[in-house]
Design a protein around this motif. Structure first.
Motif, PDB file in Angstrom:
ATOM      1  N   ASP A 203       0.810  -1.213   0.000  1.00 34.48           N
ATOM      2  CA  ASP A 203       0.000   0.000   0.000  1.00 34.48           C
ATOM      3  C   ASP A 203       0.846   1.267   0.000  1.00 34.48           C
ATOM      4  N   SER A 204       2.022   1.184   0.601  1.00 32.76           N
ATOM      5  CA  SER A 204       2.839   2.389   0.754  1.00 32.76           C
ATOM      6  C   SER A 204       3.799   2.613  -0.414  1.00 32.76           C
ATOM      7  N   GLN A 205       3.827   1.695  -1.355  1.00 31.34           N
ATOM      8  CA  GLN A 205       4.820   1.777  -2.419  1.00 31.34           C
ATOM      9  C   GLN A 205       4.175   2.141  -3.749  1.00 31.34           C
ATOM     10  N   SER A 206       4.740   3.133  -4.440  1.00 33.80           N
ATOM     11  CA  SER A 206       4.328   3.461  -5.798  1.00 33.80           C
ATOM     12  C   SER A 206       5.416   2.984  -6.743  1.00 33.80           C
ATOM     13  N   LEU A 207       5.140   1.898  -7.429  1.00 33.84           N
ATOM     14  CA  LEU A 207       6.139   1.359  -8.349  1.00 33.84           C
ATOM     15  C   LEU A 207       6.442   2.344  -9.473  1.00 33.84           C
ATOM     16  N   LEU A 208       5.456   3.115  -9.887  1.00 29.57           N
ATOM     17  CA  LEU A 208       5.690   4.079 -10.958  1.00 29.57           C
ATOM     18  C   LEU A 208       6.704   5.132 -10.521  1.00 29.57           C
ATOM     19  N   ARG A 209       6.506   5.701  -9.336  1.00 28.54           N
ATOM     20  CA  ARG A 209       7.459   6.703  -8.850  1.00 28.54           C
ATOM     21  C   ARG A 209       8.826   6.080  -8.608  1.00 28.54           C
ATOM     22  N   ASP A 210       8.846   4.884  -8.028  1.00 25.87           N
ATOM     23  CA  ASP A 210      10.125   4.216  -7.780  1.00 25.87           C
ATOM     24  C   ASP A 210      10.821   3.867  -9.094  1.00 25.87           C
ATOM     25  N   GLY A 211      10.039   3.487 -10.081  1.00 23.95           N
ATOM     26  CA  GLY A 211      10.609   3.163 -11.383  1.00 23.95           C
ATOM     27  C   GLY A 211      11.265   4.373 -12.024  1.00 23.95           C
ATOM     28  N   PHE A 212      10.605   5.519 -11.955  1.00 19.60           N
ATOM     29  CA  PHE A 212      11.205   6.733 -12.509  1.00 19.60           C
ATOM     30  C   PHE A 212      12.432   7.160 -11.711  1.00 19.60           C
ATOM     31  N   ALA A 213      12.409   6.937 -10.397  1.00 17.08           N
ATOM     32  CA  ALA A 213      13.596   7.247  -9.581  1.00 17.08           C
ATOM     33  C   ALA A 213      14.768   6.364 -10.006  1.00 17.08           C
ATOM     34  N   PHE A 214      14.474   5.102 -10.300  1.00 14.39           N
ATOM     35  CA  PHE A 214      15.522   4.191 -10.780  1.00 14.39           C
ATOM     36  C   PHE A 214      16.075   4.678 -12.118  1.00 14.39           C
ATOM     37  N   ILE A 215      15.188   5.049 -13.035  1.00 16.46           N
ATOM     38  CA  ILE A 215      15.628   5.534 -14.344  1.00 16.46           C
ATOM     39  C   ILE A 215      16.504   6.769 -14.188  1.00 16.46           C
ATOM     40  N   ARG A 216      16.099   7.670 -13.275  1.00 14.51           N
ATOM     41  CA  ARG A 216      16.903   8.873 -13.047  1.00 14.51           C
ATOM     42  C   ARG A 216      18.308   8.502 -12.578  1.00 14.51           C
ATOM     43  N   GLU A 217      18.408   7.539 -11.685  1.00 10.18           N
ATOM     44  CA  GLU A 217      19.717   7.101 -11.210  1.00 10.18           C
ATOM     45  C   GLU A 217      20.575   6.584 -12.358  1.00 10.18           C
ATOM     46  N   MET A 218      20.009   5.748 -13.229  1.00 13.88           N
ATOM     47  CA  MET A 218      20.771   5.162 -14.336  1.00 13.88           C
ATOM     48  C   MET A 218      21.158   6.231 -15.350  1.00 13.88           C
ATOM     49  N   MET A 219      20.279   7.205 -15.573  1.00 11.01           N
ATOM     50  CA  MET A 219      20.556   8.276 -16.526  1.00 11.01           C
ATOM     51  C   MET A 219      21.600   9.257 -16.014  1.00 11.01           C
ATOM     52  N   CYS A 220      21.447   9.659 -14.783  1.00 10.16           N
ATOM     53  CA  CYS A 220      22.192  10.811 -14.268  1.00 10.16           C
ATOM     54  C   CYS A 220      23.457  10.456 -13.506  1.00 10.16           C
ATOM     55  N   ASN A 221      23.568   9.215 -13.068  1.00  3.53           N
ATOM     56  CA  ASN A 221      24.737   8.815 -12.273  1.00  3.53           C
ATOM     57  C   ASN A 221      25.390   7.557 -12.836  1.00  3.53           C
ATOM     58  N   PRO A 222      25.870   7.640 -14.077  1.00  2.00           N
ATOM     59  CA  PRO A 222      26.540   6.463 -14.651  1.00  2.00           C
ATOM     60  C   PRO A 222      27.791   6.102 -13.858  1.00  2.00           C
ATOM     61  N   LEU A 223      28.253   4.890 -14.049  1.00  2.00           N
ATOM     62  CA  LEU A 223      29.443   4.421 -13.342  1.00  2.00           C
ATOM     63  C   LEU A 223      30.685   5.017 -14.000  1.00  2.00           C
ATOM     64  N   GLY A 224      31.243   6.030 -13.359  1.00  2.00           N
ATOM     65  CA  GLY A 224      32.409   6.733 -13.895  1.00  2.00           C
ATOM     66  C   GLY A 224      32.415   8.158 -13.405  1.00  2.00           C
ATOM     67  N   ASP A 225      33.206   8.997 -14.070  1.00  2.00           N
ATOM     68  CA  ASP A 225      33.235  10.408 -13.701  1.00  2.00           C
ATOM     69  C   ASP A 225      33.608  11.237 -14.925  1.00  2.00           C
ATOM     70  N   ALA A 226      33.424  12.557 -14.789  1.00  2.00           N
ATOM     71  CA  ALA A 226      33.615  13.454 -15.928  1.00  2.00           C
ATOM     72  C   ALA A 226      35.070  13.532 -16.381  1.00  2.00           C
ATOM     73  N   GLU A 227      36.017  13.269 -15.482  1.00  2.00           N
ATOM     74  CA  GLU A 227      37.433  13.366 -15.845  1.00  2.00           C
ATOM     75  C   GLU A 227      37.917  12.153 -16.617  1.00  2.00           C
ATOM     76  N   GLN A 228      37.580  10.954 -16.117  1.00  2.00           N
ATOM     77  CA  GLN A 228      38.080   9.735 -16.732  1.00  2.00           C
ATOM     78  C   GLN A 228      37.078   9.080 -17.677  1.00  2.00           C
ATOM     79  N   GLY A 229      35.809   9.468 -17.541  1.00  2.00           N
ATOM     80  CA  GLY A 229      34.784   8.811 -18.349  1.00  2.00           C
ATOM     81  C   GLY A 229      34.215   7.612 -17.628  1.00  2.00           C
ATOM     82  N   PHE A 230      33.606   6.722 -18.385  1.00  2.00           N
ATOM     83  CA  PHE A 230      33.029   5.517 -17.791  1.00  2.00           C
ATOM     84  C   PHE A 230      34.110   4.652 -17.147  1.00  2.00           C
ATOM     85  N   ASP A 231      33.712   3.904 -16.129  1.00  2.00           N
ATOM     86  CA  ASP A 231      34.624   2.963 -15.473  1.00  2.00           C
ATOM     87  C   ASP A 231      35.292   2.093 -16.535  1.00  2.00           C
TER      88      ASP A 231
END
Length: 418
Positions: free
Chosen positions: A100-128
C-alpha cells in the motif's frame, strides 16, 4: 493519448489504459544519424544498462529490479530513416501488486533517473574503464556473431552497396571499426551531449494517473533543447543497375535486389499494400509464385522502408537458379506494373494486413513503437484511420506504386573463394 511539452524539445506522451497489467516506460533520445557520435552513443547505451554509481554491479542491479517486483530495464539503439535513437526502457507491474505504501511508478522513474544521471564513472576519466572494456568486448562479439549469419551479412552488404551516403549505410549499432576507436571518456561525453541536446520523447503506457506521471517526469533533469531531425533520406537514381557479386563459403546463394520507391507521405499506405502484395506476406506474389509454384527460392520476401524509399527483395536461392529466380522476380514486378490486381487477391491482402494490425494493438511494444515513429514524422494516425486507409487503397493505386519502382541494385553472395 495525452502529450505534454515538458521543456522545448522534451515531450511526454501518456497512453492511459487498463488493457495491461504492466506499465511500459520508454525514454527516447533522438538526433540525426552521424558517425562522429555513433560509437560513443552505442557504448554509452551499453554502460547505462549495466551499472550506475548506486548500483555498480550486476548483482546490485538485479537486486533493485527484484525489489521493484521483477521490473525489467534495458537500453536499445535504433534507426528511423536518417535518425538515430538511444532508448531507455522499463516495464513495471501495476501498483496493485505492490504494498500500500509503495508506488512502483514513482520508484521506477527514480531508478531511471539514477541510471541516466549517475553512470558508473566520472567526468574526468569517463566511464569505469574495466566495465567499459567488457561492454565493448560484448558489443564487438555481437557484431562478429551477426557477420557469421549469412542472410544478415548479405543484407548488410547490399545496403552498403545501395546507399551513396556512407553514413546512411552504417547500422544503428555501429561497426567494429567505429566501436574499437571509442574511449571511455568519449563515450561519457557522448552521453552527456545526448542528455543535453537530443530530442526527447518519453512514452508511458499503462493504467497510470496522468498527474503522477507528470510529477515523476518533472524530476528528470532535462533542459530545453532545439527540435531538430528529419527522418527522410533521398538519393539520386543510379544511371544503371549496380551489380555486386561476392564470394564466400555458402551452400545457398543469397540474391538481393534493391529498388527505389519514392512516395509522398500521404501515399504511404499505397506503398504498404503494394509491398504486402509483392513480397511482404506469406501469401504474396513472390512467396506463392517464385518459391511455392516455381520452386526457385528457399526463402523470399520484400521489405519497404518509407523513410529511405528503399524496397528490398531478399531470397535464398540455389546457385544454379540465380538467373531464373531474378527473371521470375522481375516478371512478378512487371505483372503488377501492367495488370490490375484482382479484387479477391487485393481484399485478402488487406484482411491479413488489418488482422496483423489489430493483433498489434494488444502488444505494448508495438503500440509504443508506433507512437514514437508518428511523433518523429509529425503525422498521427488513429487505429480507425489506419484501418480505413488500408481499406481505401485501390488496384489502380497499387499499379501506380508498382510503376514507380526502379531497380537499383543486384547483389549476390555465392559460393567460392573470396
Amino acid at each position: 493519448m495525452t502529450t505534454v511539452t515538458v521543456q522545448p524539445g522534451v515531450f511526454l506522451h501518456i497512453l492511459p489504459t487498463q488493457q495491461f497489467a504492466t506499465t511500459r516506460i520508454l525514454i527516447n533520445f533522438t538526433r540525426q544519424h552521424d558517425v562522429a557520435s555513433l560509437g560513443g552513443r552505442v557504448l554509452a547505451s551499453n554502460m547505462l544498462e549495466t551499472a550506475s554509481q548506486k548500483y555498480p554491479s550486476q548483482t546490485a542491479l538485479a537486486r533493485v529490479l527484484s525489489d521493484l517486483y521483477g521490473a525489467s530495464f534495458g537500453t536499445d539503439v535504433l534507426k528511423t530513416g536518417a535518425l538515430h535513437t538511444l532508448r531507455l526502457r522499463m516495464t513495471l507491474v501495476h501498483d496493485d501488486f505492490a504494498t500500500d505504501s509503495q508506488s512502483l511508478l514513482r520508484d521506477g522513474f527514480a531508478f531511471i533517473r539514477e541510471m541516466m544521471c549517475n553512470p558508473l564513472g566520472d567526468a574526468e576519466q569517463g566511464f569505469d574503464s574495466t566495465v567499459f572494456e567488457r561492454q565493448r568486448e560484448i558489443a564487438l562479439d555481437e557484431i562478429a556473431g551477426l557477420q557469421e549469419e549469412k542472410p544478415f551479412y548479405a543484407a548488410r552488404q547490399a545496403i552498403n552497396a545501395y546507399f551513396t551516403d556512407p553514413v546512411q549505410a552504417v547500422p544503428a549499432y555501429g561497426t567494429t571499426k567505429i566501436l574499437e576507436k571509442v574511449s571511455p571518456k568519449e563515450a561519457w561525453d557522448a552521453w552527456q551531449d545526448t542528455m543535453a541536446h537530443d530530442r526527447v520523447d518519453i512514452i508511458v503506457l499503462g493504467d497510470v494517473d496522468t498527474a503522477t506521471v507528470e510529477q515523476a517526469v518533472a524530476q528528470l533533469p532535462l533542459e530545453p533543447r532545439a527540435i531538430a531531425g528529419n527522418p527522410y533520406y533521398e538519393q539520386d537514381l543510379f544511371p544503371a543497375v549496380k551489380r555486386t557479386v561476392e564470394l564466400d563459403k555458402v551452400n545457398q546463394a543469397r540474391l538481393i535486389l534493391a529498388y527505389q520507391l519514392k512516395l509522398e507521405q500521404s501515399d504511404r499506405f499505397q506503398g504498404f499494400v503494394f509491398n504486402a502484395l509483392f513480397g511482404g506476406l506469406a501469401v504474396s506474389r513472390l512467396f506463392m509464385n517464385v518459391r511455392e509454384t516455381a520452386g526457385l527460392a528457399y526463402s523470399i520476401y520484400s521489405d519497404y522502408n518509407p523513410y529511405t524509399g528503399l524496397l528490398m527483395v531478399e531470397s535464398g536461392v540455389d546457385h544454379a537458379k540465380l538467373v531464373e529466380a531474378e527473371n521470375r522476380i522481375d516478371a512478378e514486378l512487371t505483372r503488377l506494373q501492367t495488370e490490375l490486381v484482382g479484387d479477391d487477391e487485393l481484399n485478402m491482402i488487406k484482411r491479413l494486413m488489418k488482422a496483423d494490425y489489430v493483433v498489434s494493438l494488444d502488444q505494448p511494444g508495438r503500440i509504443t513503437e508506433r507512437v514514437q515513429n508518428q511523433e518523429l514524422i509529425g503525422y498521427h494516425t488513429t487505429p480507425e484511420e489506419w484501418l480505413a486507409a488500408v481499406d481505401s487503397v485501390t488496384a489502380e493505386q497499387v499499379q501506380q506504386v508498382a510503376q514507380a519502382v526502379t531497380k537499383q541494385l543486384h547483389y549476390e553472395l555465392v559460393g567460392g573463394k573470396a
